[in-house]
Design a protein around this motif. Sequence first.
Motif, PDB file in Angstrom:
ATOM      1  N   MET A  57      -6.308  36.891  75.708  1.00  0.00           N
ATOM      2  CA  MET A  57      -5.365  36.363  74.709  1.00  0.00           C
ATOM      3  C   MET A  57      -4.091  35.786  75.340  1.00  0.00           C
ATOM      4  O   MET A  57      -3.457  34.896  74.765  1.00  0.00           O
ATOM      5  N   LEU A  58      -3.714  36.337  76.514  1.00  0.00           N
ATOM      6  CA  LEU A  58      -2.384  36.037  77.064  1.00  0.00           C
ATOM      7  C   LEU A  58      -2.067  34.538  77.197  1.00  0.00           C
ATOM      8  O   LEU A  58      -0.974  34.110  76.825  1.00  0.00           O
ATOM      9  N   PRO A  59      -3.003  33.712  77.705  1.00  0.00           N
ATOM     10  CA  PRO A  59      -2.658  32.280  77.835  1.00  0.00           C
ATOM     11  C   PRO A  59      -2.272  31.636  76.509  1.00  0.00           C
ATOM     12  O   PRO A  59      -1.551  30.642  76.477  1.00  0.00           O
ATOM     13  N   PHE A  60      -2.725  32.245  75.412  1.00  0.00           N
ATOM     14  CA  PHE A  60      -2.467  31.636  74.103  1.00  0.00           C
ATOM     15  C   PHE A  60      -1.103  32.037  73.538  1.00  0.00           C
ATOM     16  O   PHE A  60      -0.717  31.613  72.464  1.00  0.00           O
ATOM     17  N   PHE A  61      -0.382  32.863  74.295  1.00  0.00           N
ATOM     18  CA  PHE A  61       1.022  33.134  73.936  1.00  0.00           C
ATOM     19  C   PHE A  61       1.955  32.294  74.815  1.00  0.00           C
ATOM     20  O   PHE A  61       3.153  32.271  74.596  1.00  0.00           O
ATOM     21  N   ALA A  62       1.392  31.675  75.878  1.00  0.00           N
ATOM     22  CA  ALA A  62       2.254  30.949  76.809  1.00  0.00           C
ATOM     23  C   ALA A  62       1.836  29.483  76.929  1.00  0.00           C
ATOM     24  O   ALA A  62       2.468  28.599  76.372  1.00  0.00           O
ATOM     25  N   GLU A  63       0.705  29.240  77.588  1.00  0.00           N
ATOM     26  CA  GLU A  63       0.358  27.846  77.897  1.00  0.00           C
ATOM     27  C   GLU A  63      -0.195  27.072  76.701  1.00  0.00           C
ATOM     28  O   GLU A  63       0.139  25.918  76.496  1.00  0.00           O
ATOM     29  N   PRO A  97      -3.264  23.400  66.258  1.00  0.00           N
ATOM     30  CA  PRO A  97      -4.557  22.694  66.351  1.00  0.00           C
ATOM     31  C   PRO A  97      -4.677  21.499  65.399  1.00  0.00           C
ATOM     32  O   PRO A  97      -5.554  20.660  65.585  1.00  0.00           O
ATOM     33  N   SER A  98      -3.785  21.414  64.423  1.00  0.00           N
ATOM     34  CA  SER A  98      -3.869  20.273  63.503  1.00  0.00           C
ATOM     35  C   SER A  98      -3.043  19.076  63.984  1.00  0.00           C
ATOM     36  O   SER A  98      -3.118  18.003  63.390  1.00  0.00           O
ATOM     37  N   SER A  99      -2.232  19.276  65.037  1.00  0.00           N
ATOM     38  CA  SER A  99      -1.418  18.159  65.529  1.00  0.00           C
ATOM     39  C   SER A  99      -2.299  17.179  66.284  1.00  0.00           C
ATOM     40  O   SER A  99      -3.184  17.584  67.033  1.00  0.00           O
ATOM     41  N   VAL A 100      -2.006  15.887  66.114  1.00  0.00           N
ATOM     42  CA  VAL A 100      -2.898  14.888  66.725  1.00  0.00           C
ATOM     43  C   VAL A 100      -2.545  14.597  68.186  1.00  0.00           C
ATOM     44  O   VAL A 100      -3.340  14.000  68.906  1.00  0.00           O
ATOM     45  N   HIS A 101      -1.352  15.014  68.648  1.00  0.00           N
ATOM     46  CA  HIS A 101      -0.974  14.725  70.029  1.00  0.00           C
ATOM     47  C   HIS A 101      -1.685  15.653  71.015  1.00  0.00           C
ATOM     48  O   HIS A 101      -2.408  16.570  70.601  1.00  0.00           O
ATOM     49  N   GLN A 102      -1.436  15.411  72.286  1.00  0.00           N
ATOM     50  CA  GLN A 102      -2.207  16.131  73.316  1.00  0.00           C
ATOM     51  C   GLN A 102      -2.014  17.648  73.290  1.00  0.00           C
ATOM     52  O   GLN A 102      -2.956  18.407  73.546  1.00  0.00           O
ATOM     53  N   VAL A 103      -0.795  18.092  72.963  1.00  0.00           N
ATOM     54  CA  VAL A 103      -0.562  19.552  72.918  1.00  0.00           C
ATOM     55  C   VAL A 103      -1.409  20.172  71.808  1.00  0.00           C
ATOM     56  O   VAL A 103      -2.039  21.221  71.976  1.00  0.00           O
ATOM     57  N   GLY A 104      -1.428  19.503  70.685  1.00  0.00           N
ATOM     58  CA  GLY A 104      -2.242  19.981  69.562  1.00  0.00           C
ATOM     59  C   GLY A 104      -3.728  19.861  69.863  1.00  0.00           C
ATOM     60  O   GLY A 104      -4.512  20.770  69.549  1.00  0.00           O
ATOM     61  N   ARG A 105      -4.094  18.736  70.487  1.00  0.00           N
ATOM     62  CA  ARG A 105      -5.533  18.512  70.770  1.00  0.00           C
ATOM     63  C   ARG A 105      -6.080  19.584  71.705  1.00  0.00           C
ATOM     64  O   ARG A 105      -7.225  20.009  71.588  1.00  0.00           O
ATOM     65  N   ARG A 106      -5.240  20.032  72.611  1.00  0.00           N
ATOM     66  CA  ARG A 106      -5.680  21.081  73.545  1.00  0.00           C
ATOM     67  C   ARG A 106      -6.001  22.371  72.771  1.00  0.00           C
ATOM     68  O   ARG A 106      -7.022  23.023  72.986  1.00  0.00           O
ATOM     69  N   ALA A 107      -5.097  22.710  71.838  1.00  0.00           N
ATOM     70  CA  ALA A 107      -5.328  23.908  71.016  1.00  0.00           C
ATOM     71  C   ALA A 107      -6.567  23.714  70.145  1.00  0.00           C
ATOM     72  O   ALA A 107      -7.380  24.630  69.978  1.00  0.00           O
ATOM     73  N   ARG A 108      -6.725  22.515  69.594  1.00  0.00           N
ATOM     74  CA  ARG A 108      -7.898  22.231  68.741  1.00  0.00           C
ATOM     75  C   ARG A 108      -9.200  22.416  69.533  1.00  0.00           C
ATOM     76  O   ARG A 108     -10.162  23.003  69.036  1.00  0.00           O
ATOM     77  N   ALA A 109      -9.196  21.924  70.783  1.00  0.00           N
ATOM     78  CA  ALA A 109     -10.422  22.044  71.597  1.00  0.00           C
ATOM     79  C   ALA A 109     -10.762  23.515  71.807  1.00  0.00           C
ATOM     80  O   ALA A 109     -11.932  23.922  71.714  1.00  0.00           O
ATOM     81  N   MET A 110      -9.721  24.330  72.057  1.00  0.00           N
ATOM     82  CA  MET A 110      -9.946  25.768  72.283  1.00  0.00           C
ATOM     83  C   MET A 110     -10.445  26.444  70.999  1.00  0.00           C
ATOM     84  O   MET A 110     -11.297  27.321  71.032  1.00  0.00           O
ATOM     85  N   LEU A 111      -9.871  26.034  69.883  1.00  0.00           N
ATOM     86  CA  LEU A 111     -10.271  26.616  68.600  1.00  0.00           C
ATOM     87  C   LEU A 111     -11.739  26.271  68.303  1.00  0.00           C
ATOM     88  O   LEU A 111     -12.532  27.141  67.916  1.00  0.00           O
ATOM     89  N   ASP A 112     -12.090  25.003  68.513  1.00  0.00           N
ATOM     90  CA  ASP A 112     -13.483  24.584  68.240  1.00  0.00           C
ATOM     91  C   ASP A 112     -14.442  25.337  69.144  1.00  0.00           C
ATOM     92  O   ASP A 112     -15.515  25.781  68.716  1.00  0.00           O
ATOM     93  N   GLU A 113     -14.019  25.485  70.402  1.00  0.00           N
ATOM     94  CA  GLU A 113     -14.879  26.193  71.359  1.00  0.00           C
ATOM     95  C   GLU A 113     -15.059  27.662  70.939  1.00  0.00           C
ATOM     96  O   GLU A 113     -16.157  28.215  70.983  1.00  0.00           O
TER      97      GLU A 113
END
Length: 414
Positions: free
Chosen positions: A54-60, A65-81
Motif C-alpha cells: 500500500m505504501l507507494p499509494f500514499f506517496a508516489e 484516477p478520473s483525471s485525464v492528465h498523466q498523474v491521473g492516468r498513472r493512478a487509473r492504470a493502477m486501478l484498472d490493473e
Amino acid sequence: MKEAYSPAKERWALKMAGQQRPTERSTDRLPPGRCIYFDYNATTPLDPAVREAMLPFFAEVWGNPSSVHQVGRRARAMLDEARDEASAMLGCKPSELVFTSGGTESANLAVLGTARHLKPRGQHIITTAVEHHAVLHACGYLAKKEGFEVTHLPVDRDGRVSVESLLKAIRPDTILVSIMAANNEIGTIQPVTQLGAVCREREVLFHTDAVQWFGKEPFQDIHQFNADLVSICAHKFYGPKGAGALFVKSPLLPDPILLGGGHENERRAGTENLASIIGLLEALKLFVRKPIFSREMLLPLSAQLIRSLEDLAGVTRVGSLEHRLANTIAFVVRGTDSIALLANLDLEGICASSGSACSAGSLEPSHVIRALGIGPELQNSLVRFSLGRESTSEEVDYVEKILPEVIFRSRRHQ
Ligand SMILES: Cc1ncc(COP(=O)(O)O)c(C=O)c1O
C-alpha cells in the motif's frame, strides 16, 4: 426480566459441577503491556506485506484516477490493473467487481441497490434473523420507509437456516434473498451453496454476506456460493479497514446508494481509495485461496477452549459444533452479563467481544442469541472469543485458567 442470581444457587451449581469457588488467583497476571487478542472477527491487524504493497499509494501514486492528465492516468492504470487482478483471483469479470468502503457498504449496496432496482417486479425480501446489522438494518429501512415486506427466516438451535424454510418463504413477488455465509457472533456456517441453488432455481436473486468467510473458509471462486451478489471486507483477513468489494453478477445493475460522479461504472460515486484497493487486492492474493485462518492450527486451540467451557457451571456454548468457523467460540453465562464479563476479561489483559452493542454501560441483547431460542436471562451474557494467526496455545492455556475467576468476579458484581 432477568433471573435473580443467588450465591447459594451458585454454590450449589459449582458443587454439582464438582468445582471449587476460586478463592485466590489461579494464574499469574500477564506482564504489563501484554494482551491476548481474541477478537479477530472484529478486525485483524494489517499484515506487513499488505502494508508494504500500500505504501507507494500514499506517496508516489497519489493522482485521481478520473483525471485525464498523466498523474491521473498513472493512478487509473493502477486501478484498472488492481481490478483485473482482483477479479481474476475471484473468478469473475472485472466489470462485476465494485470496490467499496468495506463490508457495511457492500451489504447496503447489495440490499438497498438491488431492492430499489427491482421494485417494479416485486417488493418482498427474504433474510434471516441472524444477519449482521449491515443487512438487517438495510432490510428494516426498506420495510419502514419504502414499502417493502421482509421475511426473517428462523434458525435452529445451532443458528442454521434450512433450505426447506427458504423454499416455503419464496413467493411470486420475492425479488431478493440475503443470507450470510458465516455468522460473525457465533461462527455458524450456513448452507449457502444449497440456499443459492434454490434461489437460482426459483429465479430469485441471492446475496450472501461473505465478510466472515473470506480468509477463513475454503475459496475456489466467487461462483461457489451460487450467489448473484457477494460482500467482501478486507480488514477481516489482514487487509486494511475501509476497503471492501461487492461482486455483482452481470447483467445486474443495482441502483447506486452513493450519488455523484460516474465512478465504478456508474455504480458507486466517489474518488477511488487506491491505497485501500491495493491493500484489499494484496490481502486477497495472499490470504484467501489458502485461508490465513488455518483450520489445522485453529481447530485444536478452539476445541481446547470449548472443552474447558464444559466444566464451568452456568456456562452454555452457543453455535454449531459441526458447521462452524474454526476460530470462533461463543458462550453465554448465567448470573452476569457481557459488560461485566468483557470488563473483567479486559482487566486480565484479554480482548474479547460480545455480539451486542455495548456502550457506556448500556447493553442490547444479541439478536443472534435471541434467534437461537435462548431465554431472556441469558441473552445479555454472550462472550465471543475469535482466534487468529497470532493466537498461541499458551494464550489459550492462560484464558482457560483465568476464565473461572473472571466469571466468578463478574457474577459477584451483579
Ligand atoms: C458478517 C459481517 N457483515 C458485515 C460486516 C460489516 O463490516 P464493516 O464494519 O467493516 O463495514 C461485518 C463486520 O463485523 C460482519 O462481520
